[in-house]
Every structure is written in C-alpha cells, then in structure tokens.
Design a protein around this motif. Structure first.
Motif, short mmCIF file in Angstrom:
data_model
loop_
_atom_site.label_atom_id
_atom_site.label_comp_id
_atom_site.label_asym_id
_atom_site.label_seq_id
_atom_site.Cartn_x
_atom_site.Cartn_y
_atom_site.Cartn_z
N LYS A 191 27.02 49.79 45.45
CA LYS A 191 25.85 50.43 44.93
C LYS A 191 24.67 51.13 46.11
N ASP A 192 24.56 50.43 47.35
CA ASP A 192 23.82 50.79 48.16
C ASP A 192 22.34 51.18 47.73
N GLN A 193 21.91 50.10 46.85
CA GLN A 193 20.46 50.33 46.58
C GLN A 193 19.99 48.79 46.13
N ALA A 194 18.82 48.80 46.12
CA ALA A 194 18.40 47.17 45.87
C ALA A 194 18.42 47.14 44.20
N MET A 195 19.17 45.93 44.16
CA MET A 195 19.56 45.73 42.49
C MET A 195 18.81 44.40 42.13
N SER A 196 18.47 44.53 40.88
CA SER A 196 18.19 43.15 40.19
C SER A 196 19.32 42.25 39.96
N LEU A 197 18.78 41.00 39.80
CA LEU A 197 19.87 40.03 38.97
C LEU A 197 20.66 40.55 37.84
N ASN A 249 10.88 42.88 62.69
CA ASN A 249 11.37 44.57 63.18
C ASN A 249 12.37 44.95 62.34
N ASP A 250 12.73 44.18 61.32
CA ASP A 250 13.93 44.66 60.36
C ASP A 250 13.09 45.29 58.98
N LEU A 251 11.57 44.81 58.85
CA LEU A 251 11.07 45.10 57.66
C LEU A 251 10.99 46.97 57.57
N HIS A 252 11.31 47.47 56.32
CA HIS A 252 11.14 48.82 56.18
C HIS A 252 10.58 48.93 54.74
N ILE A 253 10.51 50.24 54.71
CA ILE A 253 9.75 50.50 53.30
C ILE A 253 10.73 50.81 52.24
N HIS A 254 10.47 50.41 50.93
CA HIS A 254 11.20 50.64 50.09
C HIS A 254 10.67 51.71 49.10
N PHE A 255 11.50 52.34 48.33
CA PHE A 255 11.03 53.30 47.55
C PHE A 255 11.47 53.10 46.14
N LEU A 256 10.70 53.17 45.07
CA LEU A 256 10.90 52.93 43.69
C LEU A 256 10.77 54.25 43.02
N CYS A 257 11.78 54.77 42.26
CA CYS A 257 11.62 56.13 41.54
C CYS A 257 11.19 55.71 40.23
N SER A 258 10.00 56.46 39.73
CA SER A 258 9.55 56.10 38.37
C SER A 258 10.26 56.76 37.48
N SER A 259 11.07 57.69 37.79
CA SER A 259 12.01 58.30 36.60
C SER A 259 13.27 57.52 36.52
N CYS A 260 13.99 57.29 37.55
CA CYS A 260 15.14 56.54 37.18
C CYS A 260 15.28 55.03 37.53
N GLY A 261 14.20 54.45 38.10
CA GLY A 261 14.06 53.29 38.34
C GLY A 261 14.92 52.81 39.44
N ASN A 262 15.63 53.63 40.35
CA ASN A 262 16.27 53.18 41.47
C ASN A 262 15.27 52.86 42.64
N ASN A 263 15.81 51.78 43.39
CA ASN A 263 15.00 51.35 44.26
C ASN A 263 15.73 51.58 45.70
N TYR A 264 15.18 52.48 46.80
CA TYR A 264 16.08 52.97 47.70
C TYR A 264 15.36 52.23 48.71
N CYS A 265 16.52 51.83 49.92
CA CYS A 265 16.12 51.00 51.37
C CYS A 265 15.75 52.27 52.17
N LEU A 266 14.47 52.66 52.52
CA LEU A 266 14.15 53.74 53.51
C LEU A 266 14.22 52.87 54.82
N LYS A 267 15.40 52.67 55.38
CA LYS A 267 15.51 52.01 56.52
C LYS A 267 15.05 52.77 57.88
N GLU A 268 15.19 53.93 57.66
CA GLU A 268 14.28 54.78 58.86
C GLU A 268 13.01 54.48 58.86
N LEU A 269 12.39 54.03 57.95
CA LEU A 269 10.82 54.22 57.95
C LEU A 269 10.34 52.56 58.14
N PRO A 270 10.01 52.02 59.13
CA PRO A 270 9.76 50.76 59.27
C PRO A 270 8.45 50.49 58.82
#
Lengths: 139, 139
Positions: free
Chosen positions: B33-39, B91-112
DNA sequence: TAATATTTTGCAACACTGTTGCGCTCTTAA
DNA sequence: TTAAGAGCGCAACAGTGTTGCAAAATATTA
C-alpha cells in the motif's frame, strides 16, 4: 475571572452563539482550566453529566470558532478556547504540547505551526502539530 | 515487489521479529500500500479477519521499530512502515499528509519534522505533525 | 399576554476503535 | 517425541463519539 460570565457572553454575541446556561457553564470550565480538555474531562467538572449535550455544545463552539480541536494521540479529542482575535485560519494554528507524565495538553500560542513547503501537487488546508514530552510542572 | 517476502524476512531478522505467516502477510499489505493504514483498512485486505491478531501483530511491529504510528484526527490510528535505516528516533520523524478528499495518509519522508525551540521547562520526546489538504491525485 | 414555532437539552441507544482473557494451535528446543 | 513457549482466533468488553426522539426551554408571532 471576576466578570468572566460577562466576557463569555460578549464572545457568544460576537460569534453568534446563543448564550444558554449550559453553554456558559462549559465556556467557563474551558476558560478556567486554560488547557485543552477532552470531553470526558469536561464531563468530570459537572455533578450531573450529559455527554451528548456537552458534545453538541462543543460542536456549536467549534462551528463558530470559539474553540479549536487538537488530536494528540491520546484517543480523545482535546478542545481549547480560541484567542479573542482568532478566526480559525492558517495564521491561528499553533503547536500543542502533551505532557507524557501528567497528560496535560498545553496550547503553545507563542509557537505558530511553521510554514512547510509541500511537494508538488499537495495543497495545504490545516495542520495538527503536537509535541510530546515533559512539561515544566513535571520536570 | 518481486522478492518482497524475502525482503520482509530480512527485516524481521534484523529487528528480531519471528517471521510468522500472519506477520509476513501484514507486512506485505503495508508495503504494497505504501501509505499509512488503519487497523480497519488492513482488516479489509483479508477475507477472513481477526482484529485482535492484527492489533497484536502491529504492536510487535511497533515495539521493534518496524512501523510508526500516526494520529491524524480521523479517529483511527494509522500505521506505516519505517524506512530501512529508521531507529524510531527524533531524526526519523517526518510530516504526514492526510487528504481531505480521499482520506489517504501519505508519509512525506522528505519533510522532517522541524526542530522547535520550546519554551523554558519543556523537554522534547516525540512529535506528531499532520498536514491536512488535497493530495495530487485529488486535485 | 397567550399561542406557536424554534432551539436546546436529556435520555437512551448505538457504532467504531482499541484492548484483553482464555484456550487452542503451532513452532521451537530439549 | 515430548514439553515449553509463542502466536492466534474467539469472544467479550471498555472508551469515545454520535444520533434519534421526545421533553423542556427559549424565542417569535399574533
């Protein structure tokens, strides 16, 4: 806090919220605590409780920019009063601090959420930035 | 993803997780999936479900720094695979992006998660920084 | 002021997510 | 091969949030 009720009513008027007694009570609890509170914590401040009433009151407050919501990962949403000049816009976003020890959630209004250059194609709407650690009282 | 099982097993070994079939399956779902998923979302990937097994598997993964948790305010905790070189430190903390439309949650690993100068007396342990908006797919 | 309409509140019930106890099954080690 | 330990499935439960509905409170109109 002497004329807090008066203050509260002014805010209600300003934000077009009808000042019922329940709303005044909940506003008072939030303003006295001066910290983000969960629905359950607000509930605890009453002898006789009604979750749903508090829940709906908080929704009214939220819809009219009297409070903002914080998701700190504790499982319960936290609610905190907005500043007087808050319009619940991007510039009003600030960092919240959750203490691992006492569980208190502080609004760090002097620390705005920093601007982030998002990757191509992502647009910004809102942000939730919570730092967890130890608060001054628990050091 | 050809030799993903192999990859997965390598990671299990590296992080001292016994590679049961259930764990391999859940690892595969997360990596595909390569995205943050809920249980619940993970549950949906199975025909026959067992919440508690997934829950406990995720706890093992978390305890051994194979995944990290995100609180994005949707009500459900999200789980995402850590990078290979992740040690689940600051140092491993990064920003996550939640899409209001589709609900997908992306790991923005390039954005610490940016360093923040906390007020006197506050010490930093961890951070959860989620930006909400519209993702590239939903523009 | 009295009657009517609207809003708010309390009660009850429910949905969703997370969590745990317990016994069975599977794997590992002797 | 057997015993010990770890993992899994089932069931049940707890916490949080949410809604329907009727009673109560408030506002509006005649």
């Amino acid at each position: 806090m002497a004329n807090m009720n008066h203050e509260g009513e002014q805010k209600f008027e300003k934000k077009n919220i009808r000042p019922t007694s329940m709303r005044k009570l909940i506003y008072r609890i939030l303003s006295e605590k001066d910290q983000a509170m969960s629905l359950y914590e607000i509930e605890q401040q009453f002898d006789q409780v009604e979750r749903s009433t508090i829940f709906r009151t908080l929704r009214v407050f939220q819809d009219n920019c009297l409070i903002h919501l914080i998701y700190d990962g504790t499982g319960a949403v936290k609610y905190a009063l907005c500043d007087d000049d808050c319009s619940c816009g991007i510039n009003d976003l600030h960092i919240h601090f959750l203490c691992s020890s006492c569980g208190n959630n502080y609004c760090l209004k002097e620390l705005p959420v920093p601007y982030m250059d998002l990757p191509e194609g992502y647009t910004f709407e809102n942000a939730n930035f919570v730092i967890r650690g130890i608060c001054p009282d628990c050091q």
